[in-house]
Design an enzyme around this catalytic site. Structure first.
Site, mmCIF file in Angstrom:
data_model
loop_
_atom_site.group_PDB
_atom_site.id
_atom_site.type_symbol
_atom_site.label_atom_id
_atom_site.label_comp_id
_atom_site.label_asym_id
_atom_site.label_seq_id
_atom_site.Cartn_x
_atom_site.Cartn_y
_atom_site.Cartn_z
ATOM 1 N N SER A 44 5.350 -6.908 -2.779
ATOM 2 C CA SER A 44 3.855 -6.784 -2.968
ATOM 3 C C SER A 44 3.627 -6.350 -4.401
ATOM 4 C CB SER A 44 3.147 -5.708 -2.011
ATOM 5 O OG SER A 44 3.644 -5.893 -0.755
ATOM 6 N N SER A 45 4.341 -5.455 -4.957
ATOM 7 C CA SER A 45 3.932 -5.132 -6.411
ATOM 8 C C SER A 45 4.184 -6.101 -7.438
ATOM 9 C CB SER A 45 5.022 -3.821 -6.727
ATOM 10 O OG SER A 45 4.929 -2.802 -5.631
ATOM 11 N N TYR A 133 11.066 -5.858 6.205
ATOM 12 C CA TYR A 133 10.074 -4.989 5.398
ATOM 13 C C TYR A 133 8.822 -4.817 6.386
ATOM 14 C CZ TYR A 133 6.589 -4.181 1.525
ATOM 15 O OH TYR A 133 5.541 -4.029 0.763
ATOM 16 N N LYS A 161 12.675 -1.521 5.134
ATOM 17 C CA LYS A 161 11.995 -0.958 4.185
ATOM 18 C C LYS A 161 10.787 -0.162 5.047
ATOM 19 C CE LYS A 161 8.805 -1.405 0.218
ATOM 20 N NZ LYS A 161 8.069 -2.357 -0.590
ATOM 21 N N THR A 163 7.615 1.328 5.287
ATOM 22 C CA THR A 163 6.356 1.735 4.427
ATOM 23 C C THR A 163 5.278 2.056 5.633
ATOM 24 O OG1 THR A 163 7.097 0.149 2.895
ATOM 25 C CG2 THR A 163 4.812 1.093 2.938
ATOM 26 N N GLY A 185 9.219 3.736 1.870
ATOM 27 C CA GLY A 185 8.382 2.636 1.207
ATOM 28 C C GLY A 185 6.707 3.447 0.726
ATOM 29 N N ASP A 187 5.875 5.927 -2.137
ATOM 30 C CA ASP A 187 6.190 6.947 -3.115
ATOM 31 C C ASP A 187 5.747 8.422 -2.977
ATOM 32 O OD1 ASP A 187 6.614 4.331 -3.573
ATOM 33 O OD2 ASP A 187 5.740 4.344 -5.719
ATOM 34 N N GLU A 188 4.493 8.432 -2.371
ATOM 35 C CA GLU A 188 4.003 9.565 -2.342
ATOM 36 C C GLU A 188 4.577 10.729 -1.150
ATOM 37 O OE1 GLU A 188 0.751 7.058 -0.383
ATOM 38 O OE2 GLU A 188 2.382 7.097 -1.790
ATOM 39 N N ILE A 202 12.113 2.567 -2.102
ATOM 40 C CA ILE A 202 11.540 1.538 -2.878
ATOM 41 C C ILE A 202 10.107 1.547 -2.996
ATOM 42 C CG2 ILE A 202 11.053 -1.169 -2.765
ATOM 43 C CD1 ILE A 202 13.607 -1.117 -0.574
ATOM 44 N N SER A 204 6.572 0.904 -5.841
ATOM 45 C CA SER A 204 5.796 0.315 -7.250
ATOM 46 C C SER A 204 5.800 1.404 -8.255
ATOM 47 C CB SER A 204 4.440 -0.089 -6.948
ATOM 48 O OG SER A 204 3.987 0.933 -6.287
#
Length: 288
Positions: A44-45, A133, A161, A163, A185, A187-188, A202, A204
């Site tokens: 996606s990124s 994913y 992955k 997310t 997936g 980051d935060e 993983i 962005s």
């Protein structure tokens, strides 16, 4: 295959064409500066779903040529067109990518048997490994523990992955499948996932914050949770500012402020206003 993988940003010129020079600079920044363990390419990124198959192949080629064997490479090949997904899987495998990944088929309300057939069809046509994913918020496809178990019955499916903010399901998957790879997936939420013993992440924002992501992951593995929480707090401050300013555009502007030719986003993504470009430069000075 464990560790921190950047969901690679792709550089495009003002006309939406792949900027090879810029893409190579982004790759080098991730390896040499952010020190990540691998790259997740055409996710996606990387604006994958805004590109043609030929553009995706070009990105796969450039990244592999730049990386060689310095870090691990995962090729995201998922597409609504199953023939394209198979073609991209074969192409990335021939280039020597370490593993494949594919987003669950989206838009149409596919049932689970259709989702399962999609993955099996890709894998029966290629000699490579697959990382599912799962990103329900964008695809509308949610899967339960039993359905993940069915996907994992295919020996070529080596992990996921993940997310999603469902940490109960994440813990259940971890407990049930200790030998499968699980990548966080969000980051935060890296620290929260790391505490549940994921195998990596993983993301962005690792394009500009990979060093902190590696710190969070390492500290969590060492049970130094208070220290990890402090790094996650700084990370989340940065993420909050990026999201408020425009996710992918802001990451590219932060990279530009560091001397990386990160280019532009493809339409219909809009350009940042001058004020938002200045915001991104301030983030680069403050966090990077």
């Amino acid at each position: 295959m464990n560790g921190i993988y950047t969901a690679l940003i792709c550089s495009f010129d003002e006309n939406g064409k792949v900027n090879e020079k810029g893409l190579r600079e982004i790759v080098r920044h991730n390896i040499d500066v952010q020190k990540v363990d691998g790259l997740y390419v055409n996710g996606s990124s990387g604006e994958n779903f805004l590109m043609s198959a030929d553009q995706k192949k070009k990105v796969f080629e450039i990244v592999k040529d730049e990386v060689k064997d310095e870090v691990k490479l995962i090729a995201q090949v998922g597409a609504l067109d199953i023939d394209e997904a198979v073609e991209l899987a074969q192409f990335a495998t021939d280039l020597g990518y370490d593993a494949l990944s594919a987003v669950t088929p989206f838009y149409y309300r596919f049932d689970f048997e259709e989702v399962k057939d999609y993955y099996n069809t890709i894998l029966e046509n290629v000699d490579n490994k697959m990382i599912i994913y799962s990103i329900p918020a964008l695809t509308g496809v949610s899967m339960n523990l039993e359905q993940f178990a069915e996907l994992f019955e295919n020996e070529k499916v080596i992990g996921v992955k993940f997310t999603a903010p469902d940490f109960f399901l994440l813990e259940r998957i971890r407990h049930a499948f200790p030998d499968k790879l699980i990548y966080s997936g969000f980051d935060e939420m890296l620290l929260s996932a790391a505490v549940l013993n994921v195998d990596g992440a993983i993301g962005s924002t690792f394009n500009v914050n990979g060093q902190r992501a590696k710190q969070i992951y390492a500290l969590a593995k060492e049970s130094r949770i208070d220290e990890a929480r402090e790094v996650q707090k700084v990370t989340n401050d940065l993420i909050a500012e990026i999201l408020a300013n425009g996710l992918y555009q802001t990451i590219k502007e932060i990279l530009k402020a560091q001397g990386v030719d990160a280019g532009y986003c493809r339409k219909p993504m809009k350009r940042l206003t001058e004020d938002k470009v200045e915001n991104a430069k301030a983030m680069a000075a403050k966090y990077c």
